[in-house]
Write a protein that holds these residues in place. Structure first.
Motif, mmCIF file in Angstrom:
data_model
loop_
_atom_site.group_PDB
_atom_site.id
_atom_site.type_symbol
_atom_site.label_atom_id
_atom_site.label_comp_id
_atom_site.label_asym_id
_atom_site.label_seq_id
_atom_site.Cartn_x
_atom_site.Cartn_y
_atom_site.Cartn_z
ATOM 1 N N VAL A 31 0.853 -1.187 0.000
ATOM 2 C CA VAL A 31 0.000 0.000 0.000
ATOM 3 C C VAL A 31 0.889 1.237 0.000
ATOM 4 C CG1 VAL A 31 -1.846 1.200 1.228
ATOM 5 C CG2 VAL A 31 -1.744 -1.297 1.251
ATOM 6 N N PRO A 32 0.573 2.244 -0.813
ATOM 7 C CA PRO A 32 1.408 3.444 -0.843
ATOM 8 C C PRO A 32 1.487 4.115 0.520
ATOM 9 C CG PRO A 32 -0.071 3.389 -2.724
ATOM 10 C CD PRO A 32 -0.491 2.269 -1.813
ATOM 11 N N LEU A 33 2.583 4.808 0.712
ATOM 12 C CA LEU A 33 2.842 5.423 2.009
ATOM 13 C C LEU A 33 1.816 6.497 2.328
ATOM 14 C CD1 LEU A 33 4.997 5.136 4.233
ATOM 15 C CD2 LEU A 33 6.212 7.049 3.197
ATOM 16 N N ASN A 34 1.379 7.259 1.326
ATOM 17 C CA ASN A 34 0.407 8.323 1.592
ATOM 18 C C ASN A 34 -0.948 7.768 2.016
ATOM 19 O OD1 ASN A 34 -0.076 7.227 -0.893
ATOM 20 N ND2 ASN A 34 -0.817 9.143 -1.777
ATOM 21 N N VAL A 35 -1.246 6.520 1.602
ATOM 22 C CA VAL A 35 -2.495 5.894 2.035
ATOM 23 C C VAL A 35 -2.354 5.357 3.455
ATOM 24 C CG1 VAL A 35 -4.137 4.042 1.530
ATOM 25 C CG2 VAL A 35 -3.110 5.340 -0.332
ATOM 26 N N LEU A 36 -1.195 4.770 3.755
ATOM 27 C CA LEU A 36 -0.985 4.226 5.106
ATOM 28 C C LEU A 36 -1.015 5.328 6.148
ATOM 29 C CD1 LEU A 36 1.861 1.651 4.350
ATOM 30 C CD2 LEU A 36 -0.524 1.144 4.851
ATOM 31 N N LYS A 37 -0.386 6.447 5.832
ATOM 32 C CA LYS A 37 -0.352 7.552 6.782
ATOM 33 C C LYS A 37 -1.553 8.458 6.585
ATOM 34 C CE LYS A 37 4.673 7.598 7.392
ATOM 35 N NZ LYS A 37 5.912 8.410 7.357
ATOM 36 N N SER A 38 -2.684 7.900 6.855
ATOM 37 C CA SER A 38 -3.948 8.625 6.708
ATOM 38 C C SER A 38 -4.173 9.509 7.941
ATOM 39 C CB SER A 38 -5.088 7.633 6.559
ATOM 40 O OG SER A 38 -5.188 6.814 7.702
ATOM 41 N N PRO A 39 -5.175 10.406 7.881
ATOM 42 C CA PRO A 39 -5.475 11.214 9.080
ATOM 43 C C PRO A 39 -5.773 10.379 10.313
ATOM 44 C CG PRO A 39 -6.524 12.145 7.154
ATOM 45 C CD PRO A 39 -5.928 10.861 6.717
ATOM 46 N N LYS A 40 -6.439 9.258 10.153
ATOM 47 C CA LYS A 40 -6.729 8.399 11.306
ATOM 48 C C LYS A 40 -5.451 7.819 11.877
ATOM 49 C CE LYS A 40 -10.512 6.121 11.328
ATOM 50 N NZ LYS A 40 -11.094 6.759 12.542
#
Length: 1377
Positions: free
Chosen positions: A1218-1227
């Motif tokens: 999973v891309p890093l920007n998706v993993l580091k979501s606001p939640k």
């Protein structure tokens, strides 16, 4: 039917003469000539031709005077003796000719007779006669056969000698034997030729004896003469003398007289009679007297010769006169040289003429050469460059031979030399043009054809002689010839090619005489030296030819619309090269404009005729049989005709300033447009009366033809509007086709799904590629969509507004098809995902008592079954299909150019205040967010809740997924509901049960009234259930409108919602094990005493035992677990993921795989979040706060899961998950930030929450100040907006317009993340405070504060939208984007 299409043509055959003042008849523009009788012209031409015969150089001949005959003595051996020598040779192979010799000898003889023999001794005529006589005898078949058989030398020698003797003895006197020596010599030459043939073919070596005998025979025959190359002399003695051949005065010896006879159509006998009759008058003396008289008149400036008044410039006259004096002296000299006696008998002849008249033979030869006929018309045959002193020649002698008489002044010169010359030229030209031997045959009419010969060589010589004797300037002769050509052309006796050849003949003499005609060519182009009569006549000729050529051009262009029209090129060529380029031509611009106008009108009339013929051919006369096919065929015929004319005149569109294509389209296109409109209207009305439907394809085909005609019309007539609006007339066919497509779209989708097995399209057992992981049904339906849209695009509809409306309607059809496809696929997918396991199917067949015993047994054994779900590959293919459909729809959205279509429609909309306020359909978007404090329906104290939405008529509208073992579930599922008015919905929460009926947890209702959502802003509703707990629904409304962006957005949202629901169903099958592995129970097991690390993965505590033991204190380990133990606790989860991901990786596409993993990551974050804090609410929670050891373990788990889903390759360092920007979501950031506040005191958390709330309020106030409203419209006037609760933002993030393509959806997600990071809030702090009982009062106060802030923001947004809608009034219509 238009009246103009039935008009009579009329006047189409009128001539060009009607275009100008006066008639352009064949003779109208030419001056009247004096009548010349045929006999007079004949006699004057005859006397000149006879004079040429008299003056020709006298031929001389050599006359032989024989000596007295003497006896011939021959001492050479006889031929008989020589033959005997040959017969005495031994008869062997070496004495006979070789095989094939006769053929080679015959071939050599043939070359000799044809003059190909290179040896000079064989070129004598007598030798050739002897050899020809032998060849005739040698060629007889019997002799050839015998010679081929015997091949003896003596036979050939005898036959040659015999034939040579016969030939040479012909015509000889009986006593003359001189020819006999010649026979021996010819025989010797024959023997030599035989030897040469043997030598040339290398037969000498094989026959040395034969060669020796032939050499001996030749030597004996040449005993008296060895020089064979010298010419043969007379056999006798004597002398020769040169004598003058006397004139015979016979026509057969007079070449020019014979020419006169031919061109005047007389027999030689009649001409001979006339010569005999007038030869006493037509003498050299009379010719000399004519020259003297002419020179006298020239000096006297008499009117019988050219005078200075006949020239435009005195210089031209003087130059002409000087040339005349020179020519006269040369002509007098020629007469005196021909008849020297005239110098003695005629008075006034200077002595130098007497001397030259008695000149040498060399002078006679020079005179003869000077009078040699020329091939060029207009070149004098008496051009002598010998200087003559004319000063001593008396031209004013008063003798009897020099009297001047006006009547009969000249013998050879007629009274009107120009008229007579023109008559004779006409006779000669007519005769030569009819001479088949002179003119090229018709078969030679090509680019390689020989040029046309206007006059024969003999006629040219005659006319030159006449022009010379009559003293006509060379320019006058050319102009008079051109005048004859003009008359013949106007009378249609000659062709245009002949006219062109005549101009070229006059302008450019043939190459062989160009050197001798330079003077005449110079005069032709130097108009200042012309005689005025020639200038005037030339202008008349050009004017008459111009009128005739224009008339011919008019007639030719009247056929330009026919299948094979005559070419206008030759006429234009003659006009450009010979008429318009001539400085003597003058024509006013008004005359040319009148011609062009008449020609243009004539072409239009001809075009009208052509259209009438097409109309009669293509359209029946009976109204009741008319069809669109007839209009189409008529249009095709019109287009084909226009294209044919355009191609025909592509290189030269205009002819004399007139464009045939423009004349054609200017006439027939308006006619066709009017007729097509009337025909189509009549056909449509007739079809309505009969209740029949015209095939749509006929309408489309008709539109194509009409558009092509309109294109041609616009190119040729850019300033003329087309007769009618085609799109307005034929738009009904497109709308009917769209309705037909709309009625069939559902069936298309169902058939595509029915024929699909939902398997990857890989033909081998290898891993399928990305393009092979979706099935054929999605390809088929989008192929249908593309074909549907392409059908409209291919029409090239030339009305932007109508085209945009067509695309809008098709977008609605496409959206309906996509909605149907998503509905059916989701049903099939849900059926596959909700299937029961074999154990569950077996349990359904158990009785109630057996079920309870099984549950008790599992609880006693502390057994909890968590097994991996076995996915079908077909299920993953369905998810791939939805992802592929999103990409195809996005591509289709760009190809259709949705934004441009919407802009076109928007530009044609009336002002906002004039738009209708009523919106018929409304789309409510209901998001089922979460529920709190639900009733426990299971034995273990939990429920497996799911929500069903229905209307007041108990019709199911939507159903959520099942959340297992949770009393505070969160669904976050969205559904769209379309209504035309208020609608009551009922939300029922059910508890899923694997065995038996599902239990009702509770229900709540909500009224959806469009009037309450006039601001189109979202609202959140906490609905209390009738049993226990409450449920949160987020509701927003959009007006369903006829907008292409809306339809595409709705289709995109349907696809994305279906994809999200399918992905959620997949992750739900995995979430049970995620909740099991990341639960507080697993956390306690890791920290409990007496639990080995190897048994961490086998947690078998049953729900029943957990229920009875959940309140007992847990024994915690004194030492925290190691990192290895924490990692090993997640190994079963990682193994579970690996097993399922391996199955998915075989079927799912990369995008779908990332979507599933992303969804799983969200589930993990939600699970960890629920492990740390309870959900947000204004009520305290019973959830216990974790201690420091537990919190550390949870964050270690989070990091391990983060690394697992990111999947960084150890060797390459490349991330494959999973891309890093998706993993580091606001939640994810909210969870990581919990570590800073988790163990803070309650007072500190409250203070931090208050600071965050104050900062948020300040930012909102600052934003309102930048966009402030007038004081009269301040927000306190809308105090009733408190119904909007718990809104952190008024942005319509889930609107259909923001989801109309992948780009807008991606942009909306990015903005959401930016907003979440830019506006930090205190929600996490409030969730921590829920686990602090002392913070109960603050939670309630903070909740009411947030409601007030949200209400104020909502009221402000309402005011803004009201102002934008017009004048501060609340508008019920949707805002345009």
């Amino acid at each position: 039917m238009s009246t103009s299409s039935t008009q009579s043509r009329g006047g189409i055959n009128r001539r060009i003469s009607s275009l100008q003042n006066g008639s352009l008849s064949r003779e109208g523009s030419y001056a009247r000539k004096k009548l010349i009788s045929h006999n007079d012209a004949y006699l004057y031409a005859l006397r000149v031709a006879y004079l040429a015969y008299l003056l020709q150089p006298r031929a001389r001949r050599i006359q032989h005077v024989p000596a007295p005959p003497t006896a011939v003595q021959r001492s050479s051996p006889s031929v008989n003796d020589l033959i005997k020598d040959l017969t005495l040779m031994r008869d062997s192979k070496s004495t006979r000719f070789p095989h094939g010799f006769m053929a080679k000898l015959k071939e050599r003889l043939m070359g000799l007779l044809m003059g190909k023999e290179k040896r000079p001794e064989y070129n004598d005529a007598a030798v050739k006669r002897s050899f020809a006589a032998f060849y005739n005898a040698f060629s007889e078949p019997s002799f050839e056969k015998r010679m081929e058989k015997d091949r003896r030398v003596e036979d050939l020698v005898l036959i040659f000698f015999s034939n040579a003797t016969k030939e040479l003895s012909k015509g000889k006197q009986p006593g003359d034997d001189a020819w006999r020596l010649m026979a021996d010599r010819h025989l010797a030459l024959f023997v030599r030729l035989v030897s040469l043939v043997l030598k040339d073919h290398d037969w000498v070596r094989d026959r040395p004896e034969l060669t020796s005998r032939l050499t001996t025979l030749e030597s004996k025959l040449l005993a008296h003469d060895q020089d064979l190359s010298a010419p043969t002399q007379n056999g006798g003695s004597g002398s020769t003398i040169e004598v003058v051949i006397p004139l015979s005065h016979e026509v057969k010896d007079m070449p020019l007289v014979q020419v006169v006879a031919r061109i005047f159509g007389l027999r030689n006998t009649q001409v001979q009679s006339d010569i005999n009759k007038y030869k006493v008058v037509w003498t050299e003396k009379a010719a000399l007297q004519d020259l003297k008289t002419y020179q006298t008149l020239l000096n006297l400036n008499s009117k019988q010769t050219l005078r200075n008044d006949d020239f435009d410039l005195d210089e031209a006259y003087e130059q002409w006169k000087q040339g005349e004096v020179h020519d006269l002296s040369q002509m007098i000299l020629a007469i005196l040289q021909s008849n020297p006696e005239l110098a003695k008998s005629t008075s006034g002849i200077p002595s130098q003429f007497n001397h030259q008249a008695n000149g040498s033979a060399a002078d006679s030869q020079r005179l003869e050469a000077s009078r040699r006929p020329s091939d060029n018309f207009g070149v004098s045959s008496h051009s002598l460059d010998q200087p003559i002193d004319m000063s001593s020649l008396s031209l004013n002698s008063q003798g009897s031979d020099s009297a001047i008489d006006d009547d009969g002044t000249f013998t050879y010169i007629p009274p009107d030399a120009r008229a007579f010359y023109r008559f004779i030229v006409a006779q000669a030209f007519t005769y030569d043009m009819n001479d088949a031997n002179l003119q090229p045959p018709p078969s030679h009419a090509s680019s390689e054809a020989p040029p046309i010969k206007l006059l024969s060589k003999q006629s040219t010589e005659l006319l030159n002689e006449i022009g010379l004797r009559w003293r006509l300037p060379c320019v006058s002769r050319s102009i008079l010839l051109l005048d004859v050509i003009r008359e013949k052309f106007i009378d249609q006796e000659i062709t245009l090619d002949t006219l062109d050849a005549a101009f070229n003949f006059i302008k450019e003499p043939p190459p062989e005489v160009r050197k001798t005609s330079n003077h005449m060519t110079t005069l032709l182009f130097d108009r200042s030296k012309w005689v005025l009569a020639d200038t005037v006549l030339n202008q008349q000729i050009l004017s008459a030819l111009h009128d005739a050529l224009l008339r011919d051009l008019y007639d030719i262009l009247q056929h330009c619309y026919e299948q094979k029209p005559p070419s206008v090129g030759p006429v234009i060529l003659v006009l450009d090269n010979h008429i318009y380029n001539d400085p003597g031509f003058s024509k006013t611009q008004d005359d040319m404009n009148a011609f062009r106008q008449g020609l243009y009108e004539g072409l239009k009339e001809k075009a009208h005729e052509m259209y009438r013929a097409l109309l009669e051919e293509k359209v029946p006369k009976e109204l009741n049989v008319w069809e669109l096919f007839h209009v189409i065929e008529l249009g095709k015929a019109v287009v084909v005709l226009a294209q044919k004319i355009q191609k025909r005149y592509r290189r030269n569109p205009e002819v004399m300033g007139v464009n045939p294509l423009t004349a054609l389209v200017e006439k027939i296109l308006p006619l066709y447009a009017e007729d097509a409109r009337e025909l189509v209207k009549s056909i449509l009305e007739l079809a309505n009366e009969r209740n029949e439907e015209i095939p749509v394809e006929d309408g489309f085909q008709l539109y194509g033809e009409l558009v092509e005609i309109r294109r041609i019309h616009s190119e040729c007539l850019p300033n003329v509007a087309f007769a009618f609006h085609i799109e307005e007339l034929l738009a009904g066919f497109v709308w009917r086709w769209i309705r037909m497509t709309e009625a069939s779209i559902i069936d298309w989708v169902d058939q595509a799904i029915k024929q699909d097995n939902f398997r990857v399209r890989s033909e081998t057992n290898e891993i399928p590629t990305e393009d092979q992981r979706h099935s054929v049904s999605v390809i088929d339906i989008f192929s249908s969509f593309n074909q549907t849209i392409d059908r409209i695009v291919q029409l090239n509809w030339d009305d932007d507004l109508q085209y945009a409306k067509f695309m809008t309607a098709l977008a609605k059809v496409v959206g309906a098809g996509i909605a149907r496809y998503c509905e059916v696929l989701e049903q099939k997918f849900s059926k596959e995902m909700d299937r029961m396991t074999p154990e569950q199917e077996a349990a359904t067949n158990q009785s109630r008592q057996e079920k309870w015993l099984s549950m008790a047994k599992d609880a006693w054994n502390n057994k909890e079954k968590i097994e991996p779900f076995h996915f079908f590959p077909e299920s993953f293919v369905k998810l791939n299909n939805i992802d592929f459909a999103s990409g195809q729809l996005d591509k289709l959205e760009h190809e259709v150019n949705v934004d441009a279509c919407a802009a076109v429609i928007q530009s044609h909309q009336p002002p906002i205040t004039q738009r209708p306020k009523k919106v018929n359909n409304y789309v409510f978007t209901i998001k089922i967010v979460e529920a709190e404090d639900l009733k426990a329906c299971d034995v273990g104290g939990y429920s497996d809740p799911y929500v069903v939405l229905g209307d007041e008529y108990q019709k199911r509208l939507a159903k959520t997924r099942i959340i297992y073992r949770n009393l505070n579930p969160r669904w976050d599922e969205t559904v769209d509901i379309t209504t035309q008015g208020p609608l009551n919905i009922i939300a029922t929460v059910w508890d899923w049960d694997a065995m038996g009926d599902h239990d009702c947890v509770g229900r709540a209702s909500l009224k959806l009234d469009p009037s309450h959502f006039g601001d189109f802003l979202p609202r959140e509703y906490w609905l209390d259930l009738d049993s226990q707990g409450r449920i949160l629904l987020r509701v927003s409304m959009e007006g369903e409108r006829d907008d292409i962006q809306f339809y595409f957005g709705k289709a995109f949202r349907t696809l994305k919602r279906t994809e999200r629901d399918m992905t959620r169903k997949i992750t739900d099958k995995l979430s049970a094990y995620i909740n099991h592995s990341l639960s507080r129970r697993a956390l306690r097991s890791l920290l409990s005493k007496g639990i080995s690390m190897s048994s961490i993965s086998k947690i078998t505590m049953s729900s029943a035992s957990n229920y009875f033991n959940r309140n007992k204190p847990q024994q915690m380990t004194t030492q925290p677990p190691s990192d290895a133990e924490v990692t090993n606790a997640l190994k079963p989860l990682f193994t579970y993921f690996d097993d399922n991901f391996a199955i998915m990786n075989q079927t799912l596409t990369s995008a779908s795989m990332i979507a599933v993993m992303t969804r799983l990551w969200k589930e993990i974050l939600v699970t960890i979040e629920a492990l740390l804090v309870p959900p947000l609410s204004d009520k305290p929670s019973q959830q216990r706060q974790l201690n420091q050891q537990e919190l550390d373990i949870v964050f270690k788990w989070l990091q391990l899961l983060f690394d697992f889903f990111h999947a960084v390759d150890d060797e390459t360092g490349e991330a494959n998950g999973v891309p890093l920007n998706v993993l580091k979501s606001p939640k994810y950031f909210d969870i990581t930030n919990l570590n800073f506040f988790y163990f803070e005191t309650t007072e500190s958390l409250i203070r931090t929450s208050e600071r965050m709330a104050s900062a948020t309020a300040a930012r909102q106030q600052q934003h309102r100040n930048r966009l402030s409203l007038p004081a009269s419209l301040s927000s306190h006037a809308f105090g009733g907006a408190a119904g909007l609760v718990a809104l952190t933002s008024t942005r319509r993030s889930k609107s259909i317009m923001l989801s109309r393509n992948l780009g807008t959806m991606r942009k909306a997600k990015e903005e959401k993340w930016k907003d979440a990071q830019a506006d930090p809030n205190d929600d996490m702090i409030l969730r921590i405070l829920r686990m602090r009982p002392e913070a109960e009062k603050y939670l309630k106060d903070r909740s009411r504060q947030k409601e007030r802030l949200a209400a104020a923001a909502a009221a402000e947004m309402i005011v803004k939208q009201s102002l934008l809608a017009g004048g501060g009034r609340m508008m019920g219509n949707l805002p345009r984007r």
